[in-house]
Design a protein around this motif. Structure first.
Motif, PDB file in Angstrom:
ATOM      1  N   HIS A   1      -1.362  -8.174   1.758  1.00  0.00           N
ATOM      2  CA  HIS A   1      -0.731  -7.191   0.865  1.00  0.00           C
ATOM      3  C   HIS A   1       0.763  -7.033   1.109  1.00  0.00           C
ATOM      4  O   HIS A   1       1.551  -6.919   0.168  1.00  0.00           O
TER       5      HIS A   1
ATOM      6  N   ASP B   1      -8.446  -8.799  -2.999  1.00  0.00           N
ATOM      7  CA  ASP B   1      -9.633  -9.095  -2.199  1.00  0.00           C
ATOM      8  C   ASP B   1     -10.460 -10.205  -2.842  1.00  0.00           C
ATOM      9  O   ASP B   1     -10.976 -11.100  -2.160  1.00  0.00           O
TER      10      ASP B   1
ATOM     11  N   GLY C   1      -6.770 -10.449   0.573  1.00  0.00           N
ATOM     12  CA  GLY C   1      -6.845  -9.055   0.965  1.00  0.00           C
ATOM     13  C   GLY C   1      -6.034  -8.684   2.180  1.00  0.00           C
ATOM     14  O   GLY C   1      -5.639  -7.527   2.343  1.00  0.00           O
TER      15      GLY C   1
ATOM     16  N   HIS D   1      -5.818  -3.876  -5.488  1.00  0.00           N
ATOM     17  CA  HIS D   1      -6.493  -4.144  -4.212  1.00  0.00           C
ATOM     18  C   HIS D   1      -7.758  -4.965  -4.431  1.00  0.00           C
ATOM     19  O   HIS D   1      -8.046  -5.898  -3.663  1.00  0.00           O
TER      20      HIS D   1
ATOM     21  N   LEU E   1       1.147  -7.230  -2.901  1.00  0.00           N
ATOM     22  CA  LEU E   1       0.592  -6.080  -3.611  1.00  0.00           C
ATOM     23  C   LEU E   1       1.519  -5.630  -4.739  1.00  0.00           C
ATOM     24  O   LEU E   1       1.062  -5.332  -5.857  1.00  0.00           O
TER      25      LEU E   1
END
Length: 355
Positions: free
Chosen positions: A129, A121, A126, A117, A100
């Protein structure tokens, strides 16, 4: 939005004072343009010039209707202002940041968190992260690298052999992902690879570089058909998967309007795949064959006959030209000549799916 418009000359000097000259002239549209060619052809030099890391001596570079370099008008935008995303062979993620954080580092706009985010995904990352690059596989790292490149909201995406360090299954999954991103991102992609099978699978337009010049450009199937064969005279072609005959143990594929049969595939019908056929695999006949164990009989005319090592390479004109290796004695005994009508006998097992 158009794609890449490139017309420039660039010379790179090496430490031994020798030089490599790239004369790049190409124009593309939306979608994925694949640049392929042997090592040393100029593929990476082309990308670095578009990115702005190398400066041509003369010419113009425009991407998505925006001029990045123009020697006549004194335009040479720095790398940071060109708004181009880049994915390298190894992903080049920051090792001290998790997935992330890597994407957030590049994200632009007021909704950076939501964008990061959403992109993770979108690329199937997803659930990673909080993982650091060392905790991800090669294919997983490249997915995060795609998300990071798109997070900068680029006007185009440059991909420098992003699948080269991955195994076949990871390559296939990432190729499918790239095809999905092509439509969703709405920006042109320029993808560099030395792998012709990968090029065929991905390319809306294929450009072949050789010794610093564009050797061929156009629809991927047309370019490869014009070449006649790939490295080591393997025949490469793109085919539609038509239907499976599980009881009989084979799958029907369609190559430029011609139905062929290969071994049973574990692929959905309606998709496309890249196949190879070694030049030593087909048998060549000058009369219609009788009953045979070969599942495929393809008619065509001889386009060329050339000596190749101790053998002879015969290129047969069919909807997709096929190269066939024969012995010099076979040429004499069968009276093979350019323009002669012939028949190719091809076993289903000889057609190998590469993607």
């Amino acid at each position: 939005m158009s794609g890449f418009v490139v017309d420039f000359s660039l010379t790179r000097r090496s430490t031994d004072s020798t030089g490599f000259r790239l004369e790049a002239r190409l124009e593309t549209h939306e979608g994925i343009t694949v640049v392929s060619g042997p090592s040393g052809a100029g593929k990476s030099t082309l990308l670095l010039a578009i990115l702005g890391a190398l400066r041509p001596e003369r010419g113009r570079i425009a991407v998505a209707d925006r001029t990045l370099f123009d020697s006549t008008n004194g335009i040479d935008l720095p790398v940071r202002d060109r708004r181009l995303g880049m994915v390298f062979q190894e992903g080049a993620l920051f090792p001290h940041m998790n997935a992330l954080q890597n994407v957030l580092f590049a994200a632009r706009g007021d909704d950076r968190q939501a964008l990061a985010h959403r992109l993770l995904d979108q690329v199937g990352a997803g659930s990673w992260h909080e993982r650091y690059p060392r905790e991800l596989s090669g294919g997983q790292r490249q997915r995060v690298a795609f998300a990071r490149a798109l997070a900068a909201r680029p006007r185009a995406l440059l991909l420098d052999e992003p699948f080269s360090a991955l195994d076949r299954s990871a390559r296939a999954r990432l190729a499918d992902l790239l095809l999905e991103l092509r439509g969703e991102a709405g920006i042109p992609f320029l993808h560099v690879t030395h792998d012709l099978a990968e090029a065929l699978q991905l390319a809306d337009r294929l450009i072949l570089l050789d010794a610093g010049r564009v050797a061929a450009a156009g629809d991927a199937g047309d370019v490869l058909a014009a070449m006649g064969s790939g490295p080591a005279h393997d025949n490469l072609f793109l085919a539609d998967v038509a239907r499976h005959h599980a009881d009989a143990g084979y799958t029907e594929i369609v190559v430029r309007g011609v139905s062929l049969y290969c071994g049973l595939l574990e692929r959905e019908c309606g998709g496309r795949a890249v196949f190879s056929l070694g030049s030593r695999e087909p048998l060549l006949a000058v009369a219609p064959p009788g009953p045979t164990s070969a599942r495929n009989v393809v008619e065509g005319t001889i386009r060329s006959i050339e000596a190749h090592g101790s053998g002879v390479l015969v290129v047969v004109e069919t909807p997709h030209p096929l190269s066939v290796s024969v012995t010099p004695s076979a040429v004499a005994e069968l009276d093979l000549t350019v323009g002669r009508h012939v028949y190719l006998l091809i076993k289903a097992a000889a057609l190998r799916c590469l993607t």
